[in-house]
Design a protein around this motif. Structure first.
Motif, PDB file in Angstrom:
ATOM      1  N   GLU A 684      -8.213  55.877  49.108  1.00  0.00           N
ATOM      2  CA  GLU A 684      -8.610  54.472  49.175  1.00  0.00           C
ATOM      3  C   GLU A 684      -7.930  53.617  48.102  1.00  0.00           C
ATOM      4  OE1 GLU A 684     -10.437  53.126  51.535  1.00  0.00           O
ATOM      5  OE2 GLU A 684     -10.599  55.081  52.525  1.00  0.00           O
ATOM      6  N   PHE A 685      -7.678  54.218  46.930  1.00  0.00           N
ATOM      7  CA  PHE A 685      -7.158  53.429  45.819  1.00  0.00           C
ATOM      8  C   PHE A 685      -5.640  53.387  45.769  1.00  0.00           C
ATOM      9  CE2 PHE A 685     -11.384  53.186  44.621  1.00  0.00           C
ATOM     10  CZ  PHE A 685     -11.563  52.451  43.447  1.00  0.00           C
ATOM     11  N   ILE A 686      -4.991  54.153  46.633  1.00  0.00           N
ATOM     12  CA  ILE A 686      -3.528  54.158  46.607  1.00  0.00           C
ATOM     13  C   ILE A 686      -2.952  52.780  46.910  1.00  0.00           C
ATOM     14  CG2 ILE A 686      -3.169  54.756  49.056  1.00  0.00           C
ATOM     15  CD1 ILE A 686      -0.933  56.665  48.065  1.00  0.00           C
ATOM     16  N   ARG A 687      -3.734  51.969  47.620  1.00  0.00           N
ATOM     17  CA  ARG A 687      -3.253  50.641  48.007  1.00  0.00           C
ATOM     18  C   ARG A 687      -3.277  49.645  46.846  1.00  0.00           C
ATOM     19  NH1 ARG A 687      -6.906  51.912  52.130  1.00  0.00           N
ATOM     20  NH2 ARG A 687      -8.390  50.405  51.280  1.00  0.00           N
ATOM     21  N   ILE A 688      -4.094  49.920  45.818  1.00  0.00           N
ATOM     22  CA  ILE A 688      -4.244  48.922  44.760  1.00  0.00           C
ATOM     23  C   ILE A 688      -3.604  49.338  43.438  1.00  0.00           C
ATOM     24  CG2 ILE A 688      -6.368  48.018  45.753  1.00  0.00           C
ATOM     25  CD1 ILE A 688      -7.891  49.580  43.618  1.00  0.00           C
ATOM     26  N   LYS A 689      -2.956  50.498  43.412  1.00  0.00           N
ATOM     27  CA  LYS A 689      -2.292  50.893  42.170  1.00  0.00           C
ATOM     28  C   LYS A 689      -0.794  50.642  42.288  1.00  0.00           C
ATOM     29  CE  LYS A 689      -1.095  55.764  42.886  1.00  0.00           C
ATOM     30  NZ  LYS A 689      -1.082  57.088  42.280  1.00  0.00           N
ATOM     31  N   ASN A 690      -0.182  50.331  41.146  1.00  0.00           N
ATOM     32  CA  ASN A 690       1.257  50.107  41.141  1.00  0.00           C
ATOM     33  C   ASN A 690       1.984  51.390  40.777  1.00  0.00           C
ATOM     34  OD1 ASN A 690       1.069  50.385  38.316  1.00  0.00           O
ATOM     35  ND2 ASN A 690       0.756  48.178  38.057  1.00  0.00           N
TER      36      ASN A 690
END
Length: 760
Positions: A684-690
């Motif tokens: 789920e968090f892969i989309r919001i990390k750089n």
């Protein structure tokens, strides 16, 4: 309390109130007689050394002696006993080197390490004087607590005299090593084996810095070769005279620089060996095998294994030590990695499946026979050893079902057994595991290291060690001792006395706290604890508790409550009260870093040791020290490394991971959280990390997402208890997430916590 009484109290380790009675003694000899029962003048010279004023050093020299190689020698290990014995051997040989100074000038002329209540020192006093020191620690003689180097004040200042002293020390060490080799080889009728392989061990280095230059005291000018012109100019600006502390600090810094230069000039000796190499070090020829002399397959050699002489001596060192220490090492065994991994299983089995446990061991003994069974009788971890008083303990390797095969039995004991006999063993083992869970197959090895110890020992950070004013503990300190501490605050220069404070604080940590934390209070086993360095094996169930306590104890942020060590970050006095004694610690500004590897018990030990050193370095390199790194080595080949500071403001990261680990444990009638949450968080968090692993969304959005994912991953009680569990887990995850500041590091911390809870 007089200064001399205080020195004696520290050296002999007596509580404050028990030392008051000696105040009325009129001579040093009387005081020493009162405490040790020593009367003749030859023995009383120790009292002169203890009472000497170490600030009067102008007619002395600083002397540093070290042996090695350390990391290479210790890490060359196939078995845990190799690792331990390598550590003990270096510790013991270093102490042998010290005895020349001790006998000539007394134990307090050794500035580092502090010999007060050191197990080897207490043993030596008993052996030398036939008297036991009060509150002796010699019971723990089997624990290496002496580092591989020592610093001393010696009376010699001339080059010839210093060299003669150093040669005597070297001679003593090499003679002792030769005695060890001869004793061990003779025990196995291996005297005919060539001993040339032992000639290059140990490596010995020494340097000395006199405080006299011909007939004059040394000056700042005499140290110009060791420091840049800018440093010398700065020193000259800050002092108008040759201050005692300044001269000592310059001399000690020069001493450390000199030993570094000397070590770079490695001793080298060409050896011509062409046979099959040693299975441990891989450098020398493996000349010792089963069948040579009277050596048989078993504790000291495995089938098909070939060892060089040095590695075999390390493996079988207990054959010498049991004679040297009056049977203390008789039938000595060091717990295997399997033993450490399964310690929690054995502890629960003894408590909840005692009859089944004894029955299984009895059936195993019956199948393999008495003589074979003796090969695998071992001691358990100290924390549960007493629980085996009525039960024989065998190596934990045979409590893992996948090892119960006819092939494994044949390989270990060289006997043939049919499938039905092994099947019966499996049924007997299942009676235990039906009552409790199966044994864990992973263990932890930790390497703990104080930060900036070079700067501490050089005096650069010392002013931060004394700040106990206006505290309850400060008011309890003897006035003479407080006066000494106050005097140390007057300048930033290193003095012998200030140096001894550091040594004493490190001694307190190593002897008073480390062993208690790892071996008495938790399921662990020390390899060594030499001042700021700690190497130990720990059962994963107790890993978080051990790490938390080790770090807090190093800076003195603990208290003793009901004879248990409790973390207390509010105790920033620099002292810990224990058994009626006030123990000096390194103080609140002291920091440390730690590397941990969690590995399967069947992984090659040498590889794991090398990885734990790498991991400790990563902890320091990533956060500028005062941090920890935990490397998870799964047997499948997958690796995860969790790196973090110990604390972020008031948040203790390991305490949070410990709480989280409990929430990950599957429970029948309670709420728990599935470890699938790690996969879900990552997805789920892969989309919001750089690309750097950092996050780009608002705090509210991320917090809401964490709460949603936790709720989906929760199991068990869906009522009030379940909601409370979800709330706690969410708060823990959010607190760690926002402090760590990097999503990948955050996820790895959570993964390690989940693995310890469930172990795949």
């Amino acid at each position: 309390m007089t200064d001399f009484t205080q020195k004696l109290r520290q050296f002999l380790h007596d509580p404050v109130d028990k030392c008051i009675e000696i105040e009325n003694c009129v001579s040093r000899a009387q005081i020493y007689e009162k405490l040790l029962g020593v009367t003749d003048m030859e023995k009383a010279k120790y009292s002169d050394a203890i009472a000497s004023n170490m600030e009067d050093f102008q007619n002395k020299s600083l002397f540093l002696f070290t042996i090695g190689p350390v990391q290479q020698f210790i890490s060359q290990a196939r078995k845990t006993q190799d690792l331990y014995m390598g550590s003990f051997l270096l510790s013991y040989l270093t102490f042998v080197g010290m005895t020349e100074i001790i006998d000539k000038y007394g134990p307090t002329n050794i500035i580092y390490p502090d010999l007060s209540a050191q197990p080897l020192m207490d043993w030596y006093l008993k052996k030398r004087f036939e008297r036991k020191v009060k509150n002796s620690t010699s019971l723990f003689i089997d624990q290496p607590t002496i580092p591989n180097r020592f610093v001393a004040l010696i009376q010699e200042t001339g080059e010839k005299e210093i060299k003669e002293l150093a040669d005597k020390i070297k001679k003593n060490v090499r003679k002792k090593w030769k005695d060890i080799v001869e004793t061990v080889l003779k025990e196995f009728n291996l005297n005919s084996i060539v001993e040339k392989q032992t000639e290059d061990f140990p490596e010995i280095y020494w340097v000395a810095v006199p405080f006299r230059n011909n007939d004059n005291d040394v000056t700042i000018e005499d140290f110009k070769d060791f420091f840049s012109d800018n440093v010398i100019d700065e020193w000259e600006k800050n002092t108008s005279e040759n201050n005692i502390g300044l001269m000592y600090q310059l001399a000690y810094s020069a001493l450390e620089k000199s030993i570094g230069i000397r070590k770079n000039l490695r001793n080298f000796k060409q050896t011509d060996e062409y046979g099959k190499k040693c299975h441990v070090c891989g450098g020398r020829e493996g000349v010792i095998k089963a069948g040579v002399g009277n050596l048989k397959v078993g504790k000291y050699i495995s089938k098909g294994e070939g060892l060089c002489v040095s590695c075999f001596i390390k493996r079988a060192l207990d054959k010498f030590l049991e004679k040297e220490f009056d049977g203390k090492f008789q039938d000595f065994t060091f717990p295997s990695t399997a033993e450490v991994a399964s310690a929690s299983f054995k502890k629960k089995a003894l408590k909840n499946a005692g009859d089944e446990f004894k029955s299984y061991i009895g059936e195993f003994k019956k199948i393999v026979g008495d003589s074979n069974f003796k090969q695998i009788i071992v001691k358990s971890l100290p924390c549960i050893e007493n629980e085996f008083a009525d039960t024989v303990n065998m190596d934990a390797e045979w409590f893992f079902e996948d090892n119960l095969t006819t092939r494994s039995v044949k390989k270990q004991f060289e006997i043939e057994k049919n499938e039905s006999e092994v099947a019966d063993l499996k049924k007997s083992l299942k009676k235990i595991t039906d009552k409790i869970e199966k044994p864990d197959s992973y263990y932890a090895i930790l390497l703990f290291d104080g930060d900036n110890m070079g700067k501490w020992l050089a005096g650069e950070l010392l002013p931060d060690i004394e700040y106990a004013n206006n505290s309850e503990i400060w008011n309890k300190l003897p006035q003479e001792f407080k006066n000494k501490l106050e005097k140390c605050r007057e300048n930033k220069f290193l003095t012998p006395e200030r140096h001894s404070f550091i040594s004493h604080a490190l001694r307190n940590y190593s002897i008073e706290f480390v062993r208690k934390i790892i071996e008495e209070e938790h399921l662990g086993k020390l390899v060594y604890s030499g001042g700021d360095d700690v190497l130990a094996f720990v059962n994963t169930e107790d890993l978080f508790d051990v790490l938390i306590k080790l770090r807090a104890a190093f800076s003195g942020n603990i208290r003793i409550e009901n004879n248990k060590i409790k973390v207390d970050w509010s105790n920033d006095t620099g002292f810990v009260e224990k058994d009626g004694r006030l123990l000096l610690s390194m103080g609140k500004n002291a920091t440390a870093s730690c590397g941990v590897v969690i590995a399967h018990y069947k992984m090659p030990l040498g590889m794991v040791i090398n990885r734990v050193r790498e991991t400790e370095e990563k902890a320091k390199n990533n956060f500028g020290k005062d941090s920890f790194a935990i490397l998870l080595l799964k047997r499948s080949g997958e690796e995860r490394i969790a790196i973090s500071k110990w604390r972020y403001e008031e948040i203790d990261v390991l305490e949070k991971l410990k709480e989280l680990s409990y929430a990950f444990k599957e429970k029948k009638d309670e709420s728990w959280v599935s470890d699938r949450i790690i996969y879900t968080l990552g997805k789920e968090f892969i989309r919001i990390k750089n690309k750097d692993g950092h996050y780009s969304s608002e705090e509210g959005i991320i917090n809401a997402e964490i709460e949603r994912i936790v709720k989906r991953a929760s199991h068990g009680n869906n009522g009030t208890e379940g909601k409370e569990t979800n709330r706690k887990v969410s708060e823990i995850l959010k607190s760690i997430f926002w402090k760590v500041g990097n999503f990948d590091r955050f996820l790895n911390l959570i993964a390690v916590s989940a693995f310890i809870a469930k172990e795949e």
